[in-house]
Design a protein around this motif. Sequence first.
Motif, mmCIF file in Angstrom:
data_model
loop_
_atom_site.group_PDB
_atom_site.id
_atom_site.type_symbol
_atom_site.label_atom_id
_atom_site.label_comp_id
_atom_site.label_asym_id
_atom_site.label_seq_id
_atom_site.Cartn_x
_atom_site.Cartn_y
_atom_site.Cartn_z
ATOM 1 N N ASN A 3 44.009 16.129 40.648
ATOM 2 C CA ASN A 3 44.566 15.278 39.813
ATOM 3 C C ASN A 3 45.943 14.656 40.180
ATOM 4 O OD1 ASN A 3 42.322 15.400 38.080
ATOM 5 N ND2 ASN A 3 43.340 17.139 37.132
ATOM 6 N N ALA A 4 46.289 14.879 41.566
ATOM 7 C CA ALA A 4 47.386 13.956 42.048
ATOM 8 C C ALA A 4 47.494 12.734 41.855
ATOM 9 C CB ALA A 4 47.798 14.620 43.473
ATOM 10 N N ARG A 17 44.203 5.355 57.238
ATOM 11 C CA ARG A 17 43.967 5.957 55.849
ATOM 12 C C ARG A 17 44.495 5.152 54.861
ATOM 13 N NH1 ARG A 17 44.679 12.486 57.195
ATOM 14 N NH2 ARG A 17 43.503 12.595 55.192
ATOM 15 N N ARG A 18 43.332 4.845 53.795
ATOM 16 C CA ARG A 18 43.758 4.091 52.517
ATOM 17 C C ARG A 18 44.438 5.033 51.808
ATOM 18 N NH1 ARG A 18 40.314 3.630 48.112
ATOM 19 N NH2 ARG A 18 38.800 4.694 49.685
ATOM 20 N N VAL A 19 45.596 4.398 51.142
ATOM 21 C CA VAL A 19 46.564 5.078 50.210
ATOM 22 C C VAL A 19 46.354 4.496 49.013
ATOM 23 C CG1 VAL A 19 48.798 6.000 49.873
ATOM 24 C CG2 VAL A 19 47.983 5.409 52.379
ATOM 25 N N THR A 20 46.208 5.213 48.053
ATOM 26 C CA THR A 20 46.118 4.778 46.425
ATOM 27 C C THR A 20 47.004 5.555 45.458
ATOM 28 O OG1 THR A 20 44.115 6.321 45.845
ATOM 29 C CG2 THR A 20 43.708 4.213 46.762
ATOM 30 N N ALA A 21 47.476 4.937 44.752
ATOM 31 C CA ALA A 21 48.367 5.506 43.577
ATOM 32 C C ALA A 21 47.661 5.210 42.134
ATOM 33 C CB ALA A 21 49.773 5.049 43.515
ATOM 34 N N GLY A 47 59.361 8.875 48.526
ATOM 35 C CA GLY A 47 58.338 9.348 49.102
ATOM 36 C C GLY A 47 58.121 10.198 50.357
ATOM 37 N N GLU A 48 59.086 10.228 51.102
ATOM 38 C CA GLU A 48 59.203 11.393 51.985
ATOM 39 C C GLU A 48 59.257 12.835 51.591
ATOM 40 O OE1 GLU A 48 61.755 12.363 56.242
ATOM 41 O OE2 GLU A 48 62.317 10.609 54.959
ATOM 42 N N GLU A 49 59.751 12.731 50.347
ATOM 43 C CA GLU A 49 59.647 14.217 49.737
ATOM 44 C C GLU A 49 58.487 14.556 49.082
ATOM 45 O OE1 GLU A 49 63.094 14.139 47.246
ATOM 46 O OE2 GLU A 49 64.501 13.487 48.760
ATOM 47 N N LEU A 50 57.662 13.460 48.944
ATOM 48 C CA LEU A 50 56.393 13.532 48.272
ATOM 49 C C LEU A 50 55.103 14.341 49.091
ATOM 50 C CD1 LEU A 50 56.560 10.671 45.698
ATOM 51 C CD2 LEU A 50 57.227 12.852 45.305
ATOM 52 N N LEU A 51 55.271 13.814 50.263
ATOM 53 C CA LEU A 51 54.273 13.843 51.255
ATOM 54 C C LEU A 51 53.599 15.510 51.016
ATOM 55 C CD1 LEU A 51 55.057 11.476 54.193
ATOM 56 C CD2 LEU A 51 53.712 11.212 52.338
ATOM 57 N N ASP A 52 54.244 16.358 50.965
ATOM 58 C CA ASP A 52 53.712 17.581 51.230
ATOM 59 C C ASP A 52 53.886 18.214 49.784
ATOM 60 O OD1 ASP A 52 53.108 17.780 53.809
ATOM 61 O OD2 ASP A 52 55.420 17.690 54.441
ATOM 62 N N ASP A 53 53.946 17.621 48.744
ATOM 63 C CA ASP A 53 53.933 18.181 47.331
ATOM 64 C C ASP A 53 52.486 18.050 46.607
ATOM 65 O OD1 ASP A 53 54.143 18.714 44.572
ATOM 66 O OD2 ASP A 53 55.749 17.515 44.248
ATOM 67 N N PRO A 54 51.548 18.974 46.949
ATOM 68 C CA PRO A 54 50.341 18.874 46.532
ATOM 69 C C PRO A 54 50.044 18.386 44.790
ATOM 70 C CG PRO A 54 50.755 21.261 46.473
ATOM 71 C CD PRO A 54 52.156 20.161 47.066
ATOM 72 N N THR A 55 51.131 18.468 44.105
ATOM 73 C CA THR A 55 51.055 18.059 42.679
ATOM 74 C C THR A 55 51.059 16.666 42.622
ATOM 75 O OG1 THR A 55 53.563 18.296 42.199
ATOM 76 C CG2 THR A 55 51.996 20.237 41.910
ATOM 77 N N ARG A 56 51.766 15.789 43.548
ATOM 78 C CA ARG A 56 51.950 14.520 43.550
ATOM 79 C C ARG A 56 50.991 13.982 44.605
ATOM 80 N NH1 ARG A 56 56.839 13.137 41.735
ATOM 81 N NH2 ARG A 56 56.178 11.089 41.614
ATOM 82 N N VAL A 57 50.703 14.593 45.914
ATOM 83 C CA VAL A 57 49.891 13.833 46.647
ATOM 84 C C VAL A 57 48.669 14.643 47.218
ATOM 85 C CG1 VAL A 57 49.634 12.869 49.193
ATOM 86 C CG2 VAL A 57 51.879 12.557 47.994
ATOM 87 N N THR A 58 47.563 13.960 47.333
ATOM 88 C CA THR A 58 46.185 14.599 47.657
ATOM 89 C C THR A 58 45.761 14.181 49.180
ATOM 90 O OG1 THR A 58 45.262 15.090 45.347
ATOM 91 C CG2 THR A 58 43.830 15.319 47.393
ATOM 92 N N TRP A 59 45.732 14.969 50.065
ATOM 93 C CA TRP A 59 45.084 14.571 51.300
ATOM 94 C C TRP A 59 43.698 14.774 51.232
ATOM 95 C CZ3 TRP A 59 48.335 12.255 55.004
ATOM 96 C CH2 TRP A 59 49.825 12.477 54.704
ATOM 97 N N ARG A 60 42.926 13.678 51.255
ATOM 98 C CA ARG A 60 41.503 14.099 51.452
ATOM 99 C C ARG A 60 40.719 13.728 52.973
ATOM 100 N NH1 ARG A 60 39.693 10.911 46.030
ATOM 101 N NH2 ARG A 60 40.665 12.213 44.452
#
Length: 70
Positions: A3-4, A17-21, A47-60
């Motif tokens: 649910n990120a 890679r497509r990026v959606t928010a 944004g740089e701090e968010l890339l590795d935060d799994p609560t904010r970003v999902t890498w599929r």
Amino acid sequence: MANAPIVVHPSSRTGGRRVTARGQILGLAHSDADVIEFLRRAGMPDGEELLDDPTRVTWRGGQAHEYEAA
């Protein structure tokens, strides 16, 4: 996290890679710098701090931070 609010989708056949928010397409990223810029334009200057935060970003589909063609 499923649910990120930010999703970096699987690599395309031509690369990138497509990026959606929250379901809105932000763009096609070819690097972390692209993702960070899309997030900045969407009002997320950290944004740089968010890339590795799994609560904010999902890498599929594939490894995080990899943008080569599928």
